[in-house]
Design a protein around this motif. Structure first.
Motif, PDB file in Angstrom:
ATOM      1  N   GLU A 125      18.596   0.359  25.937  1.00  0.00           N
ATOM      2  CA  GLU A 125      17.852   1.489  25.372  1.00  0.00           C
ATOM      3  C   GLU A 125      18.773   2.654  25.078  1.00  0.00           C
ATOM      4  O   GLU A 125      18.323   3.717  24.668  1.00  0.00           O
ATOM      5  N   GLU A 126      20.065   2.459  25.367  1.00  0.00           N
ATOM      6  CA  GLU A 126      21.001   3.576  25.232  1.00  0.00           C
ATOM      7  C   GLU A 126      21.762   3.525  23.915  1.00  0.00           C
ATOM      8  O   GLU A 126      22.371   2.507  23.581  1.00  0.00           O
ATOM      9  N   TRP A 127      21.720   4.646  23.227  1.00  0.00           N
ATOM     10  CA  TRP A 127      22.454   4.798  21.978  1.00  0.00           C
ATOM     11  C   TRP A 127      23.367   5.987  22.158  1.00  0.00           C
ATOM     12  O   TRP A 127      22.908   7.130  22.205  1.00  0.00           O
ATOM     13  N   ALA A 128      24.674   5.694  22.281  1.00  0.00           N
ATOM     14  CA  ALA A 128      25.590   6.786  22.612  1.00  0.00           C
ATOM     15  C   ALA A 128      26.475   7.153  21.433  1.00  0.00           C
ATOM     16  O   ALA A 128      26.767   6.322  20.563  1.00  0.00           O
ATOM     17  N   LEU A 129      26.871   8.408  21.431  1.00  0.00           N
ATOM     18  CA  LEU A 129      27.879   8.885  20.495  1.00  0.00           C
ATOM     19  C   LEU A 129      29.084   9.256  21.355  1.00  0.00           C
ATOM     20  O   LEU A 129      28.989  10.110  22.231  1.00  0.00           O
ATOM     21  N   ARG A 130      30.195   8.559  21.119  1.00  0.00           N
ATOM     22  CA  ARG A 130      31.385   8.842  21.910  1.00  0.00           C
ATOM     23  C   ARG A 130      32.355   9.641  21.064  1.00  0.00           C
ATOM     24  O   ARG A 130      32.570   9.316  19.888  1.00  0.00           O
ATOM     25  N   ILE A 131      32.934  10.688  21.660  1.00  0.00           N
ATOM     26  CA  ILE A 131      33.976  11.454  20.962  1.00  0.00           C
ATOM     27  C   ILE A 131      35.250  11.253  21.774  1.00  0.00           C
ATOM     28  O   ILE A 131      35.309  11.597  22.955  1.00  0.00           O
ATOM     29  N   ARG A 132      36.235  10.648  21.134  1.00  0.00           N
ATOM     30  CA  ARG A 132      37.426  10.217  21.859  1.00  0.00           C
ATOM     31  C   ARG A 132      38.256  11.389  22.371  1.00  0.00           C
ATOM     32  O   ARG A 132      38.623  11.430  23.535  1.00  0.00           O
ATOM     33  N   SER A 133      38.561  12.346  21.494  1.00  0.00           N
ATOM     34  CA  SER A 133      39.412  13.445  21.922  1.00  0.00           C
ATOM     35  C   SER A 133      38.768  14.763  21.472  1.00  0.00           C
ATOM     36  O   SER A 133      39.177  15.350  20.476  1.00  0.00           O
ATOM     37  N   PRO A 134      37.729  15.200  22.180  1.00  0.00           N
ATOM     38  CA  PRO A 134      36.984  16.375  21.719  1.00  0.00           C
ATOM     39  C   PRO A 134      37.816  17.659  21.764  1.00  0.00           C
ATOM     40  O   PRO A 134      38.704  17.791  22.601  1.00  0.00           O
ATOM     41  N   GLN A 135      37.520  18.540  20.835  1.00  0.00           N
ATOM     42  CA  GLN A 135      38.180  19.846  20.776  1.00  0.00           C
ATOM     43  C   GLN A 135      37.123  20.927  20.940  1.00  0.00           C
ATOM     44  O   GLN A 135      35.931  20.642  20.832  1.00  0.00           O
ATOM     45  N   ARG A 136      37.581  22.154  21.147  1.00  0.00           N
ATOM     46  CA  ARG A 136      36.628  23.256  21.326  1.00  0.00           C
ATOM     47  C   ARG A 136      35.631  23.333  20.162  1.00  0.00           C
ATOM     48  O   ARG A 136      34.448  23.570  20.350  1.00  0.00           O
ATOM     49  N   ARG A 137      36.155  23.102  18.923  1.00  0.00           N
ATOM     50  CA  ARG A 137      35.292  23.251  17.748  1.00  0.00           C
ATOM     51  C   ARG A 137      34.193  22.173  17.672  1.00  0.00           C
ATOM     52  O   ARG A 137      33.287  22.269  16.846  1.00  0.00           O
ATOM     53  N   ASP A 138      34.280  21.130  18.499  1.00  0.00           N
ATOM     54  CA  ASP A 138      33.226  20.116  18.517  1.00  0.00           C
ATOM     55  C   ASP A 138      32.005  20.592  19.305  1.00  0.00           C
ATOM     56  O   ASP A 138      30.964  19.934  19.305  1.00  0.00           O
ATOM     57  N   SER A 139      32.138  21.712  19.989  1.00  0.00           N
ATOM     58  CA  SER A 139      31.007  22.263  20.740  1.00  0.00           C
ATOM     59  C   SER A 139      29.888  22.598  19.773  1.00  0.00           C
ATOM     60  O   SER A 139      30.143  23.001  18.644  1.00  0.00           O
ATOM     61  N   GLY A 140      28.657  22.452  20.239  1.00  0.00           N
ATOM     62  CA  GLY A 140      27.525  22.821  19.399  1.00  0.00           C
ATOM     63  C   GLY A 140      26.377  21.848  19.537  1.00  0.00           C
ATOM     64  O   GLY A 140      26.363  20.995  20.422  1.00  0.00           O
ATOM     65  N   GLN A 141      25.442  21.992  18.627  1.00  0.00           N
ATOM     66  CA  GLN A 141      24.212  21.217  18.689  1.00  0.00           C
ATOM     67  C   GLN A 141      24.359  19.884  17.948  1.00  0.00           C
ATOM     68  O   GLN A 141      24.879  19.861  16.831  1.00  0.00           O
ATOM     69  N   TYR A 142      23.923  18.821  18.611  1.00  0.00           N
ATOM     70  CA  TYR A 142      23.858  17.500  17.980  1.00  0.00           C
ATOM     71  C   TYR A 142      22.407  17.043  18.093  1.00  0.00           C
ATOM     72  O   TYR A 142      21.629  17.624  18.857  1.00  0.00           O
ATOM     73  N   GLU A 143      22.082  16.000  17.360  1.00  0.00           N
ATOM     74  CA  GLU A 143      20.716  15.513  17.474  1.00  0.00           C
ATOM     75  C   GLU A 143      20.669  14.003  17.348  1.00  0.00           C
ATOM     76  O   GLU A 143      21.295  13.420  16.465  1.00  0.00           O
ATOM     77  N   CYS A 144      19.918  13.397  18.269  1.00  0.00           N
ATOM     78  CA  CYS A 144      19.665  11.968  18.213  1.00  0.00           C
ATOM     79  C   CYS A 144      18.349  11.813  17.456  1.00  0.00           C
ATOM     80  O   CYS A 144      17.362  12.463  17.802  1.00  0.00           O
ATOM     81  N   GLN A 145      18.338  10.986  16.424  1.00  0.00           N
ATOM     82  CA  GLN A 145      17.130  10.862  15.607  1.00  0.00           C
ATOM     83  C   GLN A 145      16.624   9.424  15.565  1.00  0.00           C
ATOM     84  O   GLN A 145      17.416   8.486  15.503  1.00  0.00           O
ATOM     85  N   ILE A 146      15.298   9.286  15.551  1.00  0.00           N
ATOM     86  CA  ILE A 146      14.679   7.967  15.393  1.00  0.00           C
ATOM     87  C   ILE A 146      14.073   7.920  13.990  1.00  0.00           C
ATOM     88  O   ILE A 146      13.410   8.869  13.568  1.00  0.00           O
ATOM     89  N   SER A 147      14.304   6.804  13.296  1.00  0.00           N
ATOM     90  CA  SER A 147      13.929   6.717  11.884  1.00  0.00           C
ATOM     91  C   SER A 147      12.455   6.445  11.655  1.00  0.00           C
ATOM     92  O   SER A 147      12.086   5.593  10.851  1.00  0.00           O
ATOM     93  N   THR A 148      11.596   7.154  12.372  1.00  0.00           N
ATOM     94  CA  THR A 148      10.168   7.056  12.073  1.00  0.00           C
ATOM     95  C   THR A 148       9.930   7.863  10.801  1.00  0.00           C
ATOM     96  O   THR A 148      10.816   8.587  10.359  1.00  0.00           O
ATOM     97  N   THR A 149       8.770   7.743  10.191  1.00  0.00           N
ATOM     98  CA  THR A 149       8.472   8.608   9.044  1.00  0.00           C
ATOM     99  C   THR A 149       7.359   9.561   9.437  1.00  0.00           C
ATOM    100  O   THR A 149       6.245   9.098   9.695  1.00  0.00           O
ATOM    101  N   PRO A 150       7.650  10.862   9.480  1.00  0.00           N
ATOM    102  CA  PRO A 150       8.982  11.453   9.365  1.00  0.00           C
ATOM    103  C   PRO A 150       9.793  11.217  10.643  1.00  0.00           C
ATOM    104  O   PRO A 150       9.203  10.901  11.667  1.00  0.00           O
ATOM    105  N   PRO A 151      11.127  11.379  10.563  1.00  0.00           N
ATOM    106  CA  PRO A 151      11.961  11.114  11.743  1.00  0.00           C
ATOM    107  C   PRO A 151      11.667  12.077  12.892  1.00  0.00           C
ATOM    108  O   PRO A 151      11.224  13.198  12.663  1.00  0.00           O
ATOM    109  N   ILE A 152      11.916  11.611  14.124  1.00  0.00           N
ATOM    110  CA  ILE A 152      11.804  12.524  15.262  1.00  0.00           C
ATOM    111  C   ILE A 152      13.183  12.676  15.894  1.00  0.00           C
ATOM    112  O   ILE A 152      14.013  11.768  15.814  1.00  0.00           O
ATOM    113  N   GLY A 153      13.439  13.851  16.475  1.00  0.00           N
ATOM    114  CA  GLY A 153      14.788  14.129  16.983  1.00  0.00           C
ATOM    115  C   GLY A 153      14.811  14.676  18.397  1.00  0.00           C
ATOM    116  O   GLY A 153      13.845  15.254  18.874  1.00  0.00           O
ATOM    117  N   HIS A 154      15.922  14.433  19.041  1.00  0.00           N
ATOM    118  CA  HIS A 154      16.150  14.963  20.388  1.00  0.00           C
ATOM    119  C   HIS A 154      17.469  15.745  20.347  1.00  0.00           C
ATOM    120  O   HIS A 154      18.526  15.155  20.161  1.00  0.00           O
TER     121      HIS A 154
END
Ligand SMILES: *[C@@H]1O[C@H](CO)[C@@H](O)[C@H](O)[C@H]1NC(C)=O
Ligand SMILES: *[C@@H]1O[C@H](CO)[C@@H](O)[C@H](O)[C@H]1NC(C)=O
Ligand SMILES: *[C@@H]1O[C@H](CO)[C@@H](O)[C@H](O)[C@H]1NC(C)=O
Ligand SMILES: *[C@@H]1O[C@H](CO)[C@@H](O)[C@H](O)[C@H]1NC(C)=O
Length: 300
Positions: A125-154
């Protein structure tokens, strides 16, 4: 009935709140709110509201244990995790809000930035986004989305931090001769606690068994490590630059001034500049007197 109504009400509230947060997050970046942003926001509003409203049994949803705030270290791999229940034939994507960039779709990585990688084990059930070598500028908001119509996000907030060393008293410390110099050095955001924290005075490494005596060091290591240096009965020769150097974080330093009790008023005002002004003007006056006096004496 009452329960259903209040459930719907709170869902509406959450959705509204969500919408607001999204707007705030959007206005934090420099990009103006455009149609796309508004669309995603209103879509999410509709989808989340309708989801709660219908209480659809077979619709996909985010596991509540999906983290919303992740802290990572510069240069150390970090994983943004999304747990989805009841996904069926839908896909899960990761989107970066800053530029509305689609990073992953299902098990595929969509971005050309090689540091990003979609991670998923079949039937998990796990869908991960891995960032290998993160930098300060990678900080911020991300969103996991499910492709329902319309999509829902976390939404998931990523905070990338760097090892950091600070000395609590700031850049300068003024103390009276005879009192105790008490410096606390704090080391944060290191991958593991520092193995050593070395104090120096000028270019001398401080040893508590030095001839000076009256020096003590207390170090506590952990998620946040501290080292406290105490120098008792401060005297003129104790003044100068003190620096605290952990083995795995940048050093921090402080300048200590030991006052012999002549200018207590200036000291109370925390006189980094005014003291300097004062001593400069005293020197200038003395020099002026010195150069003027003989002329007067010999000229007449
Ligand atoms: C926003 O979208 C609407 C149609 O959905 C369009 O008429 C309008 O020109 C768009 N505005 C901008 C600034 O793109
Ligand atoms: C995320 O966590 C960090 C530290 O754990 C905290 O400083 C920050 O305020 C949190 N951010 C949000 C949006 O909750
Ligand atoms: C998912 O399956 C449903 C039927 O269960 C079907 O109607 C729908 O088109 C499918 N969606 C996708 C994206 O394959
Ligand atoms: C040194 O300063 C810290 C606070 O910065 C204080 O908690 C501690 O008691 C002080 N130690 C001594 C010996 O004055």
């Amino acid at each position: 009935m009452g329960q259903v109504a209040s459930g719907a009400k709170s869902a509406l509230w959450i959705s509204l709140l969500h919408g607001c947060l999204f707007l705030i997050a959007g206005s934090g970046t420099d990009a103006p709110l455009d149609n796309t942003t508004m669309d995603i926001s209103s879509q999410r509003f509709r989808s989340e509201f309708l989801q709660e409203w219908h209480g659809a049994q077979d619709a996909p949803y985010f596991d509540p244990s999906t983290p919303r705030n992740i802290t990572g270290l510069v240069g150390h791999p970090v994983r943004l995790l999304c747990r989805v229940k009841n996904l069926q034939n839908r896909t899960v994507s990761w989107v970066r809000h800053r530029d509305i960039h689609l990073l992953t779709v299902g098990r595929y990585t969509y971005t050309s930035d090689q540091r990003f990688e979609a991670q998923h084990k079949p039937r998990s059930e796990e869908w991960a986004l891995r960032i290998r070598s993160p930098q300060r500028r990678d900080s911020g908001q991300y969103e996991c989305q499910i492709s329902t119509t319309p999509p829902i996000g976390h939404p998931v907030f990523l905070n990338i931090v760097e090892p950091e060393t600070t000395i609590s008293s700031g850049a300068e410390l003024f103390i009276q001769a005879g009192s105790t110099i008490n410096l606390t050095c704090t080391v944060r955001h290191t991958p593991e606690p520092p193995t050593s924290i070395t104090w120096t005075h000028g270019d001398q490494i401080i040893n508590f068994d030095s001839a000076r005596g009256g020096i003590s060091l207390v170090t506590e290591k952990g998620l946040k490590s501290t080292s406290r240096l105490l120098v008792q009965r401060a005297r003129g020769s104790d003044a100068g630059a003190y620096s605290c150097g952990p083995n795995n974080a940048p050093p921090a330093s402080i300048r200590v001034h030991v006052l012999s009790g002549e200018h207590p008023a200036a000291m109370q005002q925390g006189c980094a500049i005014s003291c300097l002004d004062f001593s400069v003007s005293v020197i200038v006056s003395i020099l002026t007197l010195y150069t003027l006096l003989p002329k007067h004496l010999f000229g007449t």
